[in-house]
Structures are given as structure tokens and as C-alpha cells.
Design an enzyme around this catalytic site. Structure first.
Site: not given
Length: 604
Positions: A2, A27, A74, A100-101, A481, A485, A488, A504, A599
């Protein structure tokens, strides 16, 4: 998550707040809203599901004022909708809150308020705050907010307007960032300096448990208990232009292309040729203390965790100290044994990642030494830790991390070299690593020059049903990573495994429709990696190799320049950032704002 922005001064507030929201949209971007103190008194609010542009389209022509707060969301409590968008108002429309929270005890408070006759207009936890403030009978707005916060359990960064107190904005922080912007006869507030830098470079960052009252000409800070505080203003390091697209179509592409310069920045002024080491004065760790370290534990989330895995490998190789990385979000909940001889390192791009910050606070409570590796100067983790390093990647706006991931890996190479030279790493090996570090910017530029070929490969692989990423030892964090990517930004399902683990179980997934990206550096494990390629080809799997030379068993190879073996992971990740980017582009994805993500993860 947010974004919050607020303003009080002389300027027309709505355009300023909308511009700030656009800069904070990374955000959170499922809904947005704005509330102003109207010139004739009272509060005027507009909210909209969707992006900031949807909100802007709803703002009436007669929407003037010089004080206001705004929010881009968000979702945590309640689906994206007009009703659940912030700001949230009380029943009389006198109190407005952006938040925000997460209010952990929202359900309990909501039940009590409902029993008292309060009718809620949304499903959110935040609306509880508006009603609590409105029901307070304290004399000042500050006291009303303090009373409401005393009943809250959880995290918050909030800004509050009240129609009966039109000359002020009251803000508070606990676990979610709040930054004050100091202007000429005006004050601003935001959850990130990106919304402030066009208007001022003088800022004050609130600490947890701290509040502030903003008026047009001044500000004052104090604790939630009412004691005055005196934080020192600081200067924002970056210019407004650093937050612009700079001629690129997306921030992700811009930030990938900035990596040669970004890596040069993290190296600048730190290399000590005389002693074949590096200067890292910010660690606050002298040589005697460094030699006493018996283990290194690195904590991070997402890309920061993967960079930590690369860092742990470097520290073990160069400093010969046992090292490992663990998700901070898991570490803090497993009641870990905190060893006084262990050096803990918290990694976060924003320096505000809640899970990582909470792990730092728990470690500090238990007496551990904790260093921070962060990008944002003055962030919470930078302030909470005993010392650390800034990675100097510059502002990273795209939700998915690219240049900050790379710079963090390079920062770990500096730390590993520093610890190694204090211990048993030879002068010759120190010189070798320094020479490799100096080659990195030019080699990254060389990889980026091959973007067109990677774009063609992305077009060929983008429609895969799923993708497998494999690597061994140094290559495994690179595979993890790269897999992240791709997930995402393109929404293509991907899995990453150590190449040695393929037989395995995961080998059962190999088929022509599930191609494999293999990290194949020309190191001591190259024959083992080639054996893995043989296993995949034997099952009709397609292979895209990232290697130092063409790989005969691969269908396609992205050849990257060779550096020192310890530094090769830094380079091998770069083309896979471009692969993810161009895959997403080919699939028509919203690259800078991928679905369901934001973000800075400042909630659990």
C-alpha cells in the site's frame, strides 16, 4: 504494501496527491482513494477500484482544497472494491484514515463496535480505526488518535484527517514506514520518499511507536505515549529524475539496463588495492571481532533470500566460515537457537520488509549481533541493526527486483572478501577477486548487448506450460532467482531444483512441453552438470543452457563471459532477467505491476 501520501500547505492538493499515488502505485494497485478538507469545511472523499487512473477519472471538477491524504491499496482484508478502498471514514464523515499494515485484533474490535450500534461500510480492518477515533471524546485530535491506537494490536502506518481539526494531519507508525517531507510553508507525508522527492529532499523518518502532527508551517513528533521526540532531518540521496522511466517502456527494462552503473556504484570507494581487500567501515566490526565469528546466518525474503544464498556460498568459499541463508519469514517462527558466535545478516531492498525486520528485532532482543544489507538509506533495518552495507542500487520501482538483487550479490562478494582477508584468504586470491569485481560492469554490459537474441529465445519458450530451472552449488541460487523472476512477471509456472536432485523425483516432470533452463558454468562441476543435460535429453526434454560456451546437448545456449568462479553467479543471472522480461512482454503481461504482488512487503 500500500502507498500513503498526504499534503498540507497552500497548493491545490488533489493533483499533488494523485501524482504522489502514481509514484507509489508499485506498492499496491487494486484500488485507490483520496480525501481532502474542502474550502467550505468538511471532508470530501473519492474512491475507486482499480488503478490510480480510475480514481483520477472519478474526481469531480470542483474538488479543491489545500489539505488531503490519499492511498493506493494492496488488499489484505476484503476484496478490491470501491467500498474497501481507502480512505475510510466514520459514520458522520468527520474522520478519515489511510492505513498501511494489519490490525490483528480487528475482528474483536469490529464485534464490540457493532454491538454498540456502529454500522460498517467495508470489510477492511482499517475502518475500525476511523470509528475508534470518531468515538473518542478527547480534547485534541492527537489524543483521539493515541486512544484509538492504544486499543490496536498489529502494524500500522496511518494518516488521519478530522473535519473539526482542519489545520492538521496526524500520522503514526508501528511496523510500516512513514516519512515526513519538509517543504517551504508546506508539509508532506508518504510511505516512501518516491512520492516526496519532486517537492522536497528534506525528510524525517518516523520510528516505531512515533507520531507526528503536520501543519502548513511546521511539524512536531512525539511517542504514542505523548513524550516529545527530536528526530534529525536527512537529505534524500536521489533526484526526482531517478524515479522516471528515462526513455524506457517499463521500469523493469530500465532497471535491468542500469546494472553496469549500479554495480560500479557498489564497488566505488570500497576497494583497497594495497592490502587486496575492501573497506567496509559501516560494518562496525573490527578485525578481532570478525575473527571471532564462527558462523554466518543470512536472512531475507524472496529475491533477498536468493541473494543471501549466493552470499553464503561466497562467504564459505572465501572466508571459510560456515554460512547459510534462510527465509526470514520462517526463521522468526521456529524459535531458533541464537548463538553468540554467529553473525546474523538481514537482507532487504527496501529495508522495511516486515518479516525481516521482525527477525532482526527478535535477534536483537536475544543479544545477537546483526548486520543489515539494504538499499534504502535510513530505512528501519538500517537503523535497527548494529552496522551493515548499503548496496547503492538506486531507486528500484518495478515490483520485481533486478538491479538490487545483482548489487546485493556483489555486496556479499565484498563482505566475503573482507572476512576472507581478515582470516586466511591469500593476497593472491584477494587480488584475483578484486580483478573479477572490476570486470563485472563491463561484462554485464556485454550480456545486455545480446538482448535481441534473448528476446528471440523468450518468444520461443514463453508459451511453455511450465519450466524447470536447475543448477549445482553456485548455480542453484541463480536457478531459484530465475525461476522466481519468470513466475513473478510472466505468470508461467516454474520450479527450481538442485541439478543433483533432478533424478530424485522432479525428473518425472520432464517432457517436451516442460523445457529446462540449466545453469552450466565452466567450473569444477561442469561434467556433473553435463550429465544432467544428458538425463534431460534422454527424456525428450528441451534445454536452454546458460554457460561459458555452447553446450552440445542444449537446444539453445546463452553464452556469458567468464569471471572468477566465485563471481560467475552474478553474471549468469543477468540474461535470465531478460528472459523473464521478454517472456512477459510476449505474453502481454503488466510487467511493472504483476498481479497479486506489491513491491515493499510491510505486512506478514
Amino acid at each position: 504494501m500500500c502507498g500513503i501520501v498526504g499534503y498540507i500547505g497552500r497548493r491545490d492538493v488533489a493533483p499533488l496527491l494523485l501524482e504522489g499515488l502514481q509514484r507509489l502505485e508499485y506498492r499496491g494497485y487494486d484500488s485507490a482513494g483520496i480525501v481532502i478538507t474542502g474550502k467550505s469545511g468538511g471532508l470530501k472523499a473519492v474512491k475507486a477500484k482499480g488503478r490510480v487512473r480510475e480514481l483520477e477519472a472519478r474526481i469531480p471538477k470542483r474538488f479543491a482544497g489545500t489539505t488531503g491524504i490519499a492511498h493506493t491499496r494492496w488488499a489484505t482484508h476484503g476484496a478490491p472494491s470501491d467500498e474497501n478502498a481507502h480512505p475510510h471514514l466514520d459514520a458522520e464523515g468527520k474522520v478519515a484514515v489511510v492505513h498501511n499494515g494489519i490490525v490483528d485484533n480487528a475482528a474483536e474490535l469490529r464485534a464490540k463496535l457493532t454491538a454498540d450500534g456502529v454500522v460498517f461500510a467495508s470489510e477492511t480492518d482499517t475502518e475500525v480505526l476511523a470509528h475508534l477515533i470518531a468515538r473518542s471524546e478527547a480534547a485534541t485530535l492527537e489524543e483521539r488518535v493515541q486512544q484509538a491506537l492504544s486499543r490496536i494490536e498489529g502494524t500500522y502506518g496511518i494518516a488521519v484527517l478530522h473535519a473539526d481539526f482542519p489545520d492538521r494531519i496526524v500520522v503514526a507508525r508501528n511496523g510500516s514506514p512513514v516519512v515526513l517531507g519538509i517543504g517551504e510553508h508546506e508539509m508532506l507525508v508518504a510511505s516512501d520518499v518516491a512520492a516526496l522527492v519532486r517537492h522536497t529532499r528534506q525528510v524525517v523518518t518516523l520510528d516505531d511507536g512515533e507520531m507526528a502532527t503536520l501543519t502548513a508551517g511546521d511539524y512536531r513528533t512525539y511517542t504514542t505515549a505523548g513524550s516529545r521526540t527530536s528526530p534529525e532531518p536527512t537529505t534524500i540521496e536521489w533526484e526526482a529524475e531517478n524515479y522516471d522511466l528515462g526513455g524506457h517502456d517499463t521500469y523493469m527494462h530500465k532497471e535491468i539496463s542500469e546494472q553496469p552503473d549500479a554495480v560500479d556504484r557498489v564497488l566505488r570507494g570500497r576497494i583497497d588495492d594495497r592490502f587486496s581487500t575492501v573497506h567496509l567501515g559501516g560494518l562496525n566490526l573490527d578485525a578481532r571481532e570478525a575473527r571471532a565469528v564462527r558462523r554466518v546466518k543470512i536472512l531475507g525474503c524472496g529475491s533477498a533470500f536468493h541473494a543471501g544464498q549466493i552470499g553464503a556460498q561466497m562467504i564459505e568459499e572465501l572466508a571459510r566460515i560456515p554460512a547459510d541463508a534462510e527465509p526470514a519469514s520462517e526463521f522468526r517462527y521456529r524459535n531458533p537457537v541464537v548463538d553468540p558466535d554467529t553473525l546474523y545478516i538481514a537482507v532487504s531492498q527496501s529495508g522495511e520488509t516486515y518479516d525481516t525486520l521482525a527477525a532482526v528485532q527478535e535477534l536483537k532482543r536475544k543479544g545477537a549481533r546483526v548486520l543489515g544489507v539494504v538499499n534504502v538509506v535510513g530505512s528501519a533495518i538500517a537503523r535497527e541493526t548494529d552496522g551493515g552495507m548499503y548496496v547503492h542500487a538506486g531507486p528500484e520501482v518495478c515490483v520485481v527486483s533486478t538491479k538490487c538483487f545483482t548489487n546485493t550479490a556483489v555486496a556479499f562478494a565484498l563482505l566475503a572478501l573482507h572476512l576472507g582477508r581478515i582470516r586466511d584468504l591469500s593476497v593472491a586470491d584477494g587480488r584475483r577477486i578484486i580483478a573479477g569485481l572490476r570486470r563485472l560492469p563491463e561484462q554485464i554490459a556485454e550480456i545486455l548487448a545480446g538482448e535481441e537474441e534473448i528476446r528471440k529465445l523468450a518468444a520461443e519458450y514463453a508459451n511453455a506450460r511450465s519450466m524447470m530451472f536447475v543448477g549445482r552449488v553456485r548455480g542453484y541460487p541463480v536457478a531459484r532467482e530465475a525461476s522466481l523472476k519468470l513466475k513473478e512477471v510472466s505468470y508461467v509456472h516454474a520450479e527450481a531444483y538442485p541439478a543433483s536432485e533432478l533424478k530424485h523425483g522432479p525428473l518425472a516432470l520432464i517432457e517436451p512441453e516442460v523445457p529446462t533452463v540449466a545453469i552450466v558454468p565452466d567450473d569444477e562441476l561442469v561434467d556433473k552438470n553435463r550429465a544432467t543435460l544428458e538425463e534431460i535429453k534422454a527424456r525428450s526434454g528441451r534445454i536452454l543452457a546458460v554457460a561459458h560456451q555452447e553446450e552440445a546437448k542444449a537446444d539453445h545456449t546463452i553464452v556469458v563471459p567468464r569471471n572468477e568462479p566465485e563471481l560467475d553467479p552474478v553474471l549468469m543471472g543477468i540474461p535470465l532477467q531478460l528472459l523473464a522480461y521478454h517472456s512477459a512482454l510476449a505474453l502481454g503481461r503488466d510487467i511493472d505491476k504483476p498481479r497479486n504482488l506489491a513491491k515493499s512487503v510491510t505486512v506478514e
